[in-house]
Scaffold this motif. Structure first.
Motif, PDB file in Angstrom:
ATOM      1  N   TYR A 247     102.462  -2.277  40.141  1.00 59.52           N
ATOM      2  CA  TYR A 247     103.790  -3.053  39.859  1.00 59.52           C
ATOM      3  C   TYR A 247     103.825  -4.284  40.858  1.00 59.52           C
ATOM      4  O   TYR A 247     103.852  -4.116  41.770  1.00 59.52           O
ATOM      5  CB  TYR A 247     104.911  -1.862  39.944  1.00 59.52           C
ATOM      6  N   LYS A 248     103.719  -5.226  39.778  1.00 57.69           N
ATOM      7  CA  LYS A 248     103.626  -6.938  40.026  1.00 57.69           C
ATOM      8  C   LYS A 248     102.886  -6.514  41.559  1.00 57.69           C
ATOM      9  O   LYS A 248     103.222  -7.080  42.746  1.00 57.69           O
ATOM     10  CB  LYS A 248     105.165  -6.858  39.484  1.00 57.69           C
ATOM     11  N   PRO A 249     101.637  -6.691  41.090  1.00 62.80           N
ATOM     12  CA  PRO A 249     100.448  -6.692  42.332  1.00 62.80           C
ATOM     13  C   PRO A 249     100.475  -8.528  42.811  1.00 62.80           C
ATOM     14  O   PRO A 249     101.054  -8.964  42.532  1.00 62.80           O
ATOM     15  CB  PRO A 249      98.898  -6.172  42.485  1.00 62.80           C
ATOM     16  N   SER A 250     100.678  -8.513  44.057  1.00 64.72           N
ATOM     17  CA  SER A 250     100.445  -9.812  44.898  1.00 64.72           C
ATOM     18  C   SER A 250      98.920 -10.255  44.744  1.00 64.72           C
ATOM     19  O   SER A 250      98.461 -11.700  45.350  1.00 64.72           O
ATOM     20  CB  SER A 250     101.068  -9.976  46.242  1.00 64.72           C
ATOM     21  N   SER A 300     101.367   4.977  45.612  1.00 68.27           N
ATOM     22  CA  SER A 300     100.277   3.991  46.486  1.00 68.27           C
ATOM     23  C   SER A 300     101.581   2.784  47.016  1.00 68.27           C
ATOM     24  O   SER A 300     101.732   2.333  46.465  1.00 68.27           O
ATOM     25  CB  SER A 300      99.414   3.538  46.370  1.00 68.27           C
ATOM     26  N   GLY A 301     101.664   2.827  48.132  1.00 70.27           N
ATOM     27  CA  GLY A 301     101.840   1.838  48.929  1.00 70.27           C
ATOM     28  C   GLY A 301     102.382   2.566  51.052  1.00 70.27           C
ATOM     29  O   GLY A 301     102.031   3.070  50.931  1.00 70.27           O
ATOM     30  N   THR A 302     102.578   1.581  51.593  1.00 71.11           N
ATOM     31  CA  THR A 302     103.302   1.787  52.803  1.00 71.11           C
ATOM     32  C   THR A 302     103.733   2.467  53.127  1.00 71.11           C
ATOM     33  O   THR A 302     103.902   3.038  54.243  1.00 71.11           O
ATOM     34  CB  THR A 302     103.714   0.226  53.534  1.00 71.11           C
ATOM     35  N   LEU A 332     109.122   2.781  42.387  1.00 71.29           N
ATOM     36  CA  LEU A 332     108.062   1.737  43.018  1.00 71.29           C
ATOM     37  C   LEU A 332     109.087   0.480  43.659  1.00 71.29           C
ATOM     38  O   LEU A 332     109.908   0.323  42.470  1.00 71.29           O
ATOM     39  CB  LEU A 332     106.681   1.764  42.095  1.00 71.29           C
ATOM     40  N   GLU A 333     108.563  -0.060  44.946  1.00 68.01           N
ATOM     41  CA  GLU A 333     108.806  -1.126  44.948  1.00 68.01           C
ATOM     42  C   GLU A 333     107.678  -2.046  44.550  1.00 68.01           C
ATOM     43  O   GLU A 333     106.702  -1.528  44.138  1.00 68.01           O
ATOM     44  CB  GLU A 333     109.270  -0.711  46.724  1.00 68.01           C
TER      45      GLU A 333
END
Length: 953
Positions: A247-250, A300-302, A332-333
């Motif tokens: 989702y909107k990866p940087s 997946s994420g911090t 998800l954020e």
């Protein structure tokens, strides 16, 4: 006590057995429970209190108050006391009423901003390795940031108050009269680690000028399960077949070719259902995926750790899987990901009682001081095989113990251990390489980098063979399982994080050296090239004083001053002139050192005049004149309660200035004996004598042939050509490279030398580490230390040559500078310790912290001599083969002279080069070296490798 890391606050029951509960409701219910769980971050610590709770945990500045995030600071303190108490360690002592005033000469201040629970293993190991320099900070109010002089926008971090970890688990609450400058920062006060309780450490870590472990920004990359799969693929480590919805990866995900993963990028959560469902169905329809029984859906994420919101599904339940993915996506954020992956079936145990169980395998990898990764520990946790297994719902034990429960054969177990260890280190290598390509802003600081990871594996069948399958990588707060394991097994405490703490210390001391200006006296010969190729990596600047503007160092130093100091009888005047030149140039040096034997007294004189850290003028002169060294030691006959009497290491010697002096000397010294130059080096001018006539003849030859520096540059003739007669010492020869700081022994490295050439004392063969028994190694180290300190060499990096006789060590000579030839390279290769770095460090008044003295390999080498090997070393085929051995890292090649024609005459020649092999075993190293000597044609009747290596056994 509630544990407080990503590993410890986790919920294995997120996967309900009641499949009637809608997936989204299940996820939302669990998220609500997690919100309550954050409140419990290190707020309870058991039912028993046996320590004083009336301690000063307030901010050191009376005008500052604890902030809202510090509401649990007393609980943090109690959690530490609880752990100390139940592990028989002393209670923390409150010394805040007596502020610390003494400056730490290590220049190390490792600051850990945290509750103690998730990092106690690091703190205790820090206390062991750098007592007094490992600082636990329980509140940002104990710290202060100030503008740094190291760059625009940077800030230095200072510690006003901390819990200081000392030896053997002793701790103190201290305030510092002068705040200590942070040399290394570790931040555990983040949302991810505290489960959302606090995030005030992020502001502290921003724009710091010091080294730092795993910034918040870097954690985003390391904890990205998809990115870690890419690193696994690049490292050749098995991982589940994966479909990722990001989702909107940087940043971009560069999937390797033939990797078993696919990435979907979504910019919106709404209106994507059909697109996601189509791709999920395609993934599930792949032949490789259809062969699995189950599918895992996970975020997946911090903030997604500890098995949170992980669900298992039958591979045939396509609609259920699609719905789980879409429901999870809604939570998800930004920059988070949903993973759909194959579920590797647990290993079926031969023991029917284990049929419902499996285990997860945690591997810890540290980044060593030389930037290479090392796997330090592997622990397992057993749990029900159809539920997520993590650190919170298992008790850690060894992989070996676990696999014996599953009746795994030793061969299979060893194969897996080796493969996982190597693969885990390759993953860390990939992370290191990846981070090198990131900008400072993206990394989150000039000193930010990943130093520690934990990798989780499960076991499953891959292409018909039992293999470890990597699941995820965890960043710097991954030590809780290892910590628990080590408290359960006290004999292994510190094992997991020892290299990490070593790296923290090394980076701290390099930070303290940054931009310092060091005066180096003398560029040295060809063999010293490494100095000018390496010094910039230490962050220092170097002013070189040297007569020859064409020297290798002249064009590579920061500032070059050409000055002729070759007449060392005038060193006092030279020192005065050099200091005046520095003043005229506006140069203020922070240290002074030399690596060239002839310049020892001159450099020491400059140090004394400028009040810099160094060996001292008088001790340097005593070390330079060999008879003076021996005679000073012979006078040290007093009792020493803890060491043997120092005179036991000395030998009889007499100066020979005329033929009549020979007869006087022979009244004291028995023949056979040895003639040598008083100020000589490299074995030049050292000759055995068997009778009076030979003694007179050789003395006359040496006196006439070696009169000034022009006759043989760099071997001490600039100080004079005085000659001495010394009793012959029988035994094996050894080098002791020793580091002493303000009279304390910091470290010593013992190497063995083979027999010298007949008729001279030219070195032939060498071995590191020594093959002597441990007690004899201890004798050599202690005797070298005593010999140095007894003549006044109490600060510096020195090289001591000794013989091990039947009655113990006897001194040959002391070189009041770092060892030459191949020694720096060998010690760095074998132990990971850099004598060059330590020499600069000591010159700057920084006490090196050296704890790990375990050798990584055996090095055995042979000298190449022009008089014996010129023809072979000029042969094009031999040179081609030699270059192939070097490029293939099969040998270590250290060239000592620039040309085969510049090694001197056969009577007084210096070695041209050293060729060495590395191995874990002495005997195989010897066989390998002999084979290479035969292949290159260097092993001859005149230069018999078998004889010259005969001492090494």
């Amino acid at each position: 006590m509630s544990l407080s890391t990503e590993e410890s606050i986790s919920f294995s029951n997120l996967n309900f057995k009641d499949n009637s509960l809608p997936v989204k409701n299940h996820i939302l219910q669990k998220q609500e429970e997690l919100a309550h769980k954050a409140v419990e971050y290190t707020t309870t610590c058991g039912s028993y209190t046996a320590w004083d709770t009336d301690v000063d945990l307030s901010p050191p500045d009376p005008s500052v108050s604890l902030n809202k995030d510090d509401v649990n600071i007393q609980d943090y303190y109690n959690a530490l006391q609880y752990s100390l108490f139940e592990n028989n360690l002393p209670e923390t002592v409150d010394r805040t009423k007596q502020p610390r005033t003494r400056k730490r000469d290590t220049e190390v201040a490792i600051v850990v901003l945290a509750s103690p629970v998730e990092c106690l293993a690091i703190l205790l190991e820090g206390g062991r390795q750098c007592p007094g320099d490992m600082l636990l900070v329980l509140s940002p109010t104990w710290l202060v940031k100030e503008k740094s002089n190291k760059g625009e926008g940077l800030h230095s971090l200072f510690v006003k108050k901390a819990i200081v970890f000392d030896r053997s688990g002793t701790t103190y609450v201290d305030v510092f009269e002068k705040p200590r400058r942070c040399s290394y920062f570790v931040n555990f006060f983040t949302k991810a680690i505290t489960d959302g309780q606090r995030n005030d450490g992020v502001e502290v870590e921003q724009d710091l000028d010091c080294p730092m472990s795993s910034s918040v920004e870097l954690c985003k990359y390391v904890d990205d399960k998809l990115l870690s799969r890419i690193w696994m693929a690049e490292a050749g480590v098995n991982y589940p077949e994966t479909l990722a919805i990001a989702y909107k990866p940087s940043y971009e995900y560069n999937i390797p070719k033939d990797a078993n993963m696919k990435v979907l990028i979504v910019e919106n959560k709404n209106g994507m259902d059909n697109y996601i469902e189509e791709n999920v169905r395609q993934f599930l329809n792949m032949e490789r995926v259809k062969s699995f029984d189950k599918i895992v859906v996970k975020p997946s994420g911090t903030m997604w750790h500890g098995s949170r919101c992980v669900t298992f599904h039958k591979v045939k339940n396509v609609e259920e899987i699609c719905k789980a993915v879409i429901d999870l996506l809604t939570l998800l954020e930004l920059e988070n990901t949903v993973l759909v992956e194959t579920f590797y079936q647990p290993v079926e145990a031969a023991n029917p009682e284990l049929a419902d169980y499996s285990f997860r395998w945690r591997t810890t990898v540290c980044r060593r001081i030389d930037d290479t990764p090392v796997t330090t520990q592997m622990v397992c946790g057993i749990g029900l095989k159809h539920q997520p297994i993590n650190g919170d719902n298992t008790i850690p034990q060894t992989f070996e113990t676990t696999m014996k429960m599953w009746n795994m054969a030793d061969d299979d177990m060893n194969r897996l251990l080796d493969k996982v260890s190597t693969g885990s280190e390759k993953i860390m290598d990939r992370i290191i390489e990846y981070e090198r390509g990131l900008s400072t802003d993206i990394k989150g600081g000039v000193g930010a980098r990943t130093e520690l990871i934990g990798i989780d594996y499960v076991l499953g069948m891959v292409d018909g063979q039992l293999e470890a399958v990597g699941i995820e990588v965890n960043s710097h707060d991954c030590t809780i399982n290892c910590q628990l394991f080590e408290f359960l097994n006290p004999h292994r405490q510190g094992e997991a994080v020892k290299p990490l703490v070593e790296t923290m210390i090394r980076r701290s001391q390099l930070f303290a050296m940054q931009d310092k200006l060091v005066l180096v006296v003398g560029a040295g010969g060809f063999s010293k090239k490494f100095i000018w190729e390496s010094f910039r990596s230490f962050g220092i600047n170097v002013v070189l004083v040297e007569p020859d503007s064409a020297s290798f160092g002249a064009s590579r130093c920061t500032k070059f001053i050409q000055y002729d100091f070759l007449d060392h009888k005038q060193d006092e005047a030279h020192a005065t002139d050099i200091i005046k030149i520095l003043k005229d140039e506006g140069l203020v040096v922070d240290g002074c050192v030399t690596f060239w034997e002839d310049c020892g007294p001159l450099a020491a004189t400059i140090c004394d005049m400028l009040k810099l850290n160094g060996p001292g003028k008088r001790p340097a002169h005593v070390a330079k004149k060999k008879s003076w060294t021996q005679n000073v030691l012979r006078s040290r006959t007093g009792d020493i309660p803890h060491f043997p009497r120092s005179h036991l290491y000395s030998s009889l010697c007499c100066s020979i200035k005329s033929e009549s002096d020979v007869d006087k000397a022979l009244e004291k010294i028995r023949l056979p004996a040895v003639l040598k130059l008083e100020y000589g080096s490299s074995g030049v001018g050292v000759k055995p004598v068997a009778d009076r006539v030979e003694c007179i003849n050789i003395w006359q030859q040496l006196s006439s042939m070696l009169q000034s520096d022009e006759d043989h540059p760099g071997v001490g003739l600039g100080h004079g050509n005085d000659i001495m007669l010394m009793e012959r010492i029988d035994g094996t020869e050894h080098d002791i490279d020793i580091i002493i700081f303000q009279r304390q022994l910091i470290a010593a490295f013992v190497s063995d030398n083979g027999p010298t050439r007949k008729g001279s004392y030219t070195e032939t063969a060498a071995l590191l580490p020594t093959c002597l028994p441990l007690d004899r190694k201890g004798q050599l180290i202690t005797s070298a230390y005593q010999c140095c300190t007894e003549i006044g060499l109490v600060t510096g990096v020195f090289n001591v040559e000794m013989k091990m006789t039947k009655t113990g060590p006897k001194l040959i000579e002391i070189n009041a500078r770092m060892g030459g030839f191949y020694l720096r390279d060998w010690i760095k290769t074998c132990y990971g310790h850099d004598l060059l770095l330590y020499a600069f460090m000591v010159s700057l008044g920084i006490r090196p912290v050296i704890t790990n003295m375990e050798p990584k390999c055996t090095l055995m080498g042979m000298m190449c001599l022009s008089s014996v090997h010129k023809q072979q070393l000029k042969n094009p085929n031999s040179l081609k083969f030699l270059n192939a051995l070097v490029s293939g890292n099969i040998i270590r090649y250290n060239q000592i002279e620039a040309s085969l024609d510049e090694c001197g005459s056969e009577n007084d020649e210096e070695p041209f080069a050293n060729i060495a092999v590395m191995d874990k075993n002495l005997e195989t190293a010897k066989a390998k070296l002999i084979n290479i000597g035969n292949a290159l044609g260097l092993n001859t009747n005149k230069y018999d490798y078998n004889y010259l290596l005969s001492h090494f056994k």
